[in-house]
Motif scaffolding. Structure first.
Motif, PDB file in Angstrom:
ATOM      1  N   LEU A  35      -1.832 -36.278  -0.670  1.00 34.83           N
ATOM      2  CA  LEU A  35      -1.311 -37.297   0.244  1.00 34.83           C
ATOM      3  C   LEU A  35      -1.655 -36.970   1.693  1.00 34.83           C
ATOM      4  CD1 LEU A  35       2.166 -38.098  -1.330  1.00 34.83           C
ATOM      5  CD2 LEU A  35       0.202 -39.637  -1.150  1.00 34.83           C
ATOM      6  N   ALA A  36      -1.591 -35.697   2.055  1.00 35.66           N
ATOM      7  CA  ALA A  36      -1.962 -35.290   3.413  1.00 35.66           C
ATOM      8  C   ALA A  36      -3.433 -35.596   3.660  1.00 35.66           C
ATOM      9  CB  ALA A  36      -1.674 -33.802   3.617  1.00 35.66           C
ATOM     10  N   THR A  37      -4.277 -35.330   2.677  1.00 36.76           N
ATOM     11  CA  THR A  37      -5.702 -35.642   2.795  1.00 36.76           C
ATOM     12  C   THR A  37      -5.914 -37.140   2.943  1.00 36.76           C
ATOM     13  OG1 THR A  37      -6.271 -33.706   1.468  1.00 36.76           O
ATOM     14  CG2 THR A  37      -7.947 -35.410   1.645  1.00 36.76           C
ATOM     15  N   LEU A  38      -5.197 -37.916   2.164  1.00 39.93           N
ATOM     16  CA  LEU A  38      -5.297 -39.372   2.245  1.00 39.93           C
ATOM     17  C   LEU A  38      -4.874 -39.873   3.621  1.00 39.93           C
ATOM     18  CD1 LEU A  38      -5.869 -42.037   0.778  1.00 39.93           C
ATOM     19  CD2 LEU A  38      -3.497 -42.005   0.012  1.00 39.93           C
ATOM     20  N   ASN A  39      -3.820 -39.282   4.182  1.00 38.95           N
ATOM     21  CA  ASN A  39      -3.375 -39.671   5.522  1.00 38.95           C
ATOM     22  C   ASN A  39      -4.440 -39.378   6.568  1.00 38.95           C
ATOM     23  OD1 ASN A  39      -0.900 -40.712   4.783  1.00 38.95           O
ATOM     24  ND2 ASN A  39       0.158 -38.754   5.004  1.00 38.95           N
ATOM     25  N   VAL A  40      -5.108 -38.242   6.463  1.00 43.83           N
ATOM     26  CA  VAL A  40      -6.182 -37.896   7.396  1.00 43.83           C
ATOM     27  C   VAL A  40      -7.338 -38.877   7.256  1.00 43.83           C
ATOM     28  CG1 VAL A  40      -7.929 -36.150   7.949  1.00 43.83           C
ATOM     29  CG2 VAL A  40      -5.554 -35.464   7.564  1.00 43.83           C
ATOM     30  N   GLU A  41      -7.710 -39.197   6.031  1.00 45.37           N
ATOM     31  CA  GLU A  41      -8.798 -40.154   5.808  1.00 45.37           C
ATOM     32  C   GLU A  41      -8.447 -41.529   6.350  1.00 45.37           C
ATOM     33  OE1 GLU A  41     -11.808 -39.401   4.831  1.00 45.37           O
ATOM     34  OE2 GLU A  41     -11.229 -37.324   4.543  1.00 45.37           O
ATOM     35  N   HIS A  42      -7.197 -41.921   6.194  1.00 38.43           N
ATOM     36  CA  HIS A  42      -6.749 -43.215   6.714  1.00 38.43           C
ATOM     37  C   HIS A  42      -6.849 -43.233   8.239  1.00 38.43           C
ATOM     38  CE1 HIS A  42      -3.760 -46.311   7.886  1.00 38.43           C
ATOM     39  NE2 HIS A  42      -4.337 -46.961   6.894  1.00 38.43           N
ATOM     40  N   ALA A  43      -6.394 -42.169   8.876  1.00 38.88           N
ATOM     41  CA  ALA A  43      -6.483 -42.082  10.332  1.00 38.88           C
ATOM     42  C   ALA A  43      -7.943 -42.108  10.787  1.00 38.88           C
ATOM     43  CB  ALA A  43      -5.785 -40.816  10.829  1.00 38.88           C
ATOM     44  N   ASP A  46      -9.242 -45.596  10.594  1.00 37.83           N
ATOM     45  CA  ASP A  46      -8.710 -46.387  11.707  1.00 37.83           C
ATOM     46  C   ASP A  46      -9.494 -46.102  12.982  1.00 37.83           C
ATOM     47  OD1 ASP A  46      -6.800 -47.607  10.141  1.00 37.83           O
ATOM     48  OD2 ASP A  46      -5.135 -46.340  10.840  1.00 37.83           O
TER      49      ASP A  46
END
Length: 59
Positions: A35-43, A46
């Motif tokens: 999930l942390a990796t997914l959050n970084v990829e999302h940022a 963006d």
């Protein structure tokens, strides 16, 4: 829709197979890392979208 909701509730209330506690803890840790990796990829996506929509000036 109510029938489907009732069916889902019954399915989720049935006893489930479990792993050893240490295995479940490791799986939880891995899930949080993913999930942390997914959050970084999302940022990052963006930031890329913002950069792509910002007009550039050429000299």
């Amino acid at each position: 829709m109510e029938d489907l909701a009732a069916e889902l509730q019954q399915a989720l209330r049935r006893p489930q197979l479990r792993h050893l506690a240490v295995v479940e803890e490791a799986m939880g840790t891995q899930t949080l890392a993913l999930l942390a990796t997914l959050n970084v990829e999302h940022a990052s996506s963006d930031q890329l979208a913002e950069a792509a929509s910002t007009p550039t000036t050429r000299s």
